[in-house]
Design an enzyme around this catalytic site. Structure first.
Site, PDB file in Angstrom:
ATOM      1  N   GLU A 189      -6.452   4.287   8.229  1.00 40.79           N
ATOM      2  CA  GLU A 189      -6.279   5.786   7.857  1.00 40.79           C
ATOM      3  C   GLU A 189      -7.544   6.149   7.528  1.00 40.79           C
ATOM      4  O   GLU A 189      -7.779   7.394   7.729  1.00 40.79           O
ATOM      5  CB  GLU A 189      -5.140   5.968   7.027  1.00 40.79           C
ATOM      6  CG  GLU A 189      -3.718   5.778   7.852  1.00 40.79           C
ATOM      7  CD  GLU A 189      -2.687   5.183   7.088  1.00 40.79           C
ATOM      8  OE1 GLU A 189      -2.788   5.179   5.824  1.00 40.79           O
ATOM      9  OE2 GLU A 189      -1.786   4.769   7.542  1.00 40.79           O
TER      10      GLU A 189
ATOM     11  N   LYS B 229       0.080   4.283  -0.022  1.00 40.93           N
ATOM     12  CA  LYS B 229      -0.607   5.380   0.523  1.00 40.93           C
ATOM     13  C   LYS B 229      -0.380   6.606  -0.620  1.00 40.93           C
ATOM     14  O   LYS B 229      -0.394   6.615  -1.558  1.00 40.93           O
ATOM     15  CB  LYS B 229       0.056   5.621   2.111  1.00 40.93           C
ATOM     16  CG  LYS B 229      -0.119   4.337   2.738  1.00 40.93           C
ATOM     17  CD  LYS B 229       0.246   4.455   4.207  1.00 40.93           C
ATOM     18  CE  LYS B 229       0.450   3.353   4.830  1.00 40.93           C
ATOM     19  NZ  LYS B 229       0.465   3.249   6.381  1.00 40.93           N
TER      20      LYS B 229
ATOM     21  N   ASN C  95       0.960  -1.123  -0.231  1.00 43.33           N
ATOM     22  CA  ASN C  95      -0.041   0.049  -0.194  1.00 43.33           C
ATOM     23  C   ASN C  95       1.030   1.223   0.002  1.00 43.33           C
ATOM     24  O   ASN C  95       1.511   1.405   0.951  1.00 43.33           O
ATOM     25  CB  ASN C  95      -0.835   0.139   1.331  1.00 43.33           C
ATOM     26  CG  ASN C  95      -1.610   1.343   1.246  1.00 43.33           C
ATOM     27  OD1 ASN C  95      -1.917   2.083   0.351  1.00 43.33           O
ATOM     28  ND2 ASN C  95      -2.255   1.460   2.513  1.00 43.33           N
TER      29      ASN C  95
ATOM     30  N   GLU D  63      -5.152  -5.107  10.589  1.00 38.73           N
ATOM     31  CA  GLU D  63      -3.823  -4.524  10.801  1.00 38.73           C
ATOM     32  C   GLU D  63      -4.243  -3.540  12.161  1.00 38.73           C
ATOM     33  O   GLU D  63      -5.043  -2.824  12.130  1.00 38.73           O
ATOM     34  CB  GLU D  63      -4.020  -3.301   9.772  1.00 38.73           C
ATOM     35  CG  GLU D  63      -3.687  -3.829   8.469  1.00 38.73           C
ATOM     36  CD  GLU D  63      -3.318  -2.777   7.218  1.00 38.73           C
ATOM     37  OE1 GLU D  63      -2.096  -2.963   6.784  1.00 38.73           O
ATOM     38  OE2 GLU D  63      -3.897  -1.812   7.264  1.00 38.73           O
TER      39      GLU D  63
ATOM     40  N   GLY E 157       3.237   1.667  10.822  1.00 47.45           N
ATOM     41  CA  GLY E 157       3.846   2.714  10.580  1.00 47.45           C
ATOM     42  C   GLY E 157       4.777   3.075  11.851  1.00 47.45           C
ATOM     43  O   GLY E 157       5.392   4.125  11.975  1.00 47.45           O
TER      44      GLY E 157
ATOM     45  N   SER F 218       3.646  -2.739  10.029  1.00 51.56           N
ATOM     46  CA  SER F 218       5.287  -2.701  10.444  1.00 51.56           C
ATOM     47  C   SER F 218       5.890  -4.171   9.908  1.00 51.56           C
ATOM     48  O   SER F 218       6.813  -4.620  10.462  1.00 51.56           O
ATOM     49  CB  SER F 218       5.568  -2.198  11.863  1.00 51.56           C
ATOM     50  OG  SER F 218       5.163  -1.179  11.961  1.00 51.56           O
TER      51      SER F 218
ATOM     52  N   HIS G  78      -9.631   0.792   5.383  1.00 57.13           N
ATOM     53  CA  HIS G  78      -8.067   0.842   5.663  1.00 57.13           C
ATOM     54  C   HIS G  78      -8.204   2.036   7.245  1.00 57.13           C
ATOM     55  O   HIS G  78      -9.048   2.830   7.156  1.00 57.13           O
ATOM     56  CB  HIS G  78      -7.200   1.595   4.800  1.00 57.13           C
ATOM     57  CG  HIS G  78      -5.800   1.754   5.399  1.00 57.13           C
ATOM     58  ND1 HIS G  78      -5.083   2.514   6.214  1.00 57.13           N
ATOM     59  CD2 HIS G  78      -4.747   0.587   5.033  1.00 57.13           C
ATOM     60  CE1 HIS G  78      -4.092   2.034   6.360  1.00 57.13           C
ATOM     61  NE2 HIS G  78      -3.668   1.132   5.624  1.00 57.13           N
TER      62      HIS G  78
END
Ligand code: PEP
Length: 252
Positions: A95, A12, A10, A164, A170, A209, A93
Site C-alpha cells: 500500500e 493498517k 497489520n 505479499e 484484502g 488474505s 508495504h
C-alpha cells in the site's frame, strides 16, 4: 518450519482506543503460545497505548521516514518509533508502494533507517497481478527484493521479509501452495546470495488474505516462516486461529 514462527497483524488505518480490549485479548492468546512470536502494527495513534498494555505481543510501526528528524510534516522517524516503545517496523508495504508511490530505493533507505535505530524490520515485496499472469512473478519479486534489501553490516539478524502478492491483499484470493513455495524458495536463494549464510536465518512471512481457515496450509509451504495478516488480525477471534496454526507447526 526451522525458524521460530512470526505472526504479525497489520491493523493498517483501523482501530481507536475503543479497540484496545481486542489487542489485549490477542496478547492473552499470544501468552498461551510462546513458541510463536506475535506482533501487531497498530496505527501510530495506538502505538504507545499498546506498548503499555501488551506483554506477549511486540508492537511495531507500519512505516517510518528514512531520515531521523527534520522538516517532514506528518512523518515519523525510526528513532521516534523506538522512543514510543516500538520494537519493529514494516517498510515497503504494497500500500505504501502502490498507493503512495514509494519505490525500492526508498524502501531500502527506510529499512536501513529502521535497523540503524535498533528496530526489527519487515521488508515487504510482492508482484502485481499482471506480472503473475505474464509468468514473471518470481523474476519481478526477486528484482524488487534485491533492490530493496538493506545493506547494513551485522544487522540482518533483525530483518524479516514479507512476501505479499498485491492481488492477494484484502481480496480473499491466495496463490496456490506450490506458487507460495516457489516464491519463498526464490526469496531464500536471493537472501543467501546477498547476505551469505546469514540469509538462511531471515524469516520469510507470507501475506495476503491469510485466515484461520487457510493458515495451516500456507504455513506448511517451503520456506514459509510466518504470516503477515491484515483483516484477520483485527479481532482476537479471527487472529487466534492463525497463531494456533503456527504453534501447531512447531509441535508437529
Ligand atoms: C496486509 O495488509 O499486509 C495483508 C496481508 O492484508 P490481508 O490479510 O487483509 O490480505
Amino acid at each position: 518450519m526451522a525458524l521460530r514462527p512470526y505472526i504479525v497483524g497489520n491493523w493498517k488505518m483501523n482501530g481507536t482506543r475503543a479497540t484496545l480490549p481486542e489487542a489485549r485479548a490477542i496478547d492473552r492468546i499470544a501468552g498461551r503460545f510462546p513458541s510463536v512470536e506475535v506482533g501487531i502494527t497498530p496505527p501510530f495513534t495506538l502505538l504507545s497505548a499498546m506498548v503499555n498494555d501488551l506483554s506477549h505481543v511486540s508492537v511495531g510501526g507500519q512505516n517510518c521516514h528514512a531520515e531521523a528528524a527534520g522538516a517532514f510534516t506528518g512523518e515519523i522517524s525510526a528513532p521516534m518509533l523506538v522512543d514510543a516503545g516500538a520494537q519493529f517496523v514494516l517498510v515497503g508495504h504494497s500500500e505504501r508502494r502502490w498507493k503512495f508511490g514509494e519505490g525500492d530505493s526508498l524502501a531500502r533507505a527506510k529499512a536501513e533507517a529502521g535497523l540503524a535505530a535498533g528496530l526489527g524490520v519487515i521488508l515487504c515485496v510482492g508482484e502485481r497481478e499482471e506480472m503473475r499472469l505474464a509468468g514473471r512473478a518470481v523474476e519481478t519479486v526477486t528484482a524488487q527484493l534485491k533492490a530493496s534489501l538493506p545493506r547494513v553490516d551485522g544487522m540482518v539478524g533483525h530483518l524479516s521479509i514479507g512476501y505479499e502478492p498485491v492481488w492477494a491483499i484484502g481480496t480473499g484470493r491466495v496463490p496456490t501452495l506450490a506458487d507460495v513455495s516457489a516464491m519463498h524458495r526464490a526469496i531464500r536463494t536471493a537472501l543467501i546470495e546477498v547476505y551469505g549464510p546469514a540469509g538462511a536465518r531471515i524469516r520469510i512471512l507470507y501475506g495476503g488474505s491469510v485466515t484461520s481457515a487457510n493458515a495451516a496450509e500456507l504455513l506448511g509451504g517451503d520456506e514459509v516462516d510466518g504470516a503477515l495478516v491484515g483483516g484477520a488480525s483485527l479481532t482476537a477471534e479471527a487472529f487466534a486461529g492463525i497463531i494456533m496454526a503456527a504453534a501447531a507447526r512447531v509441535e508437529a
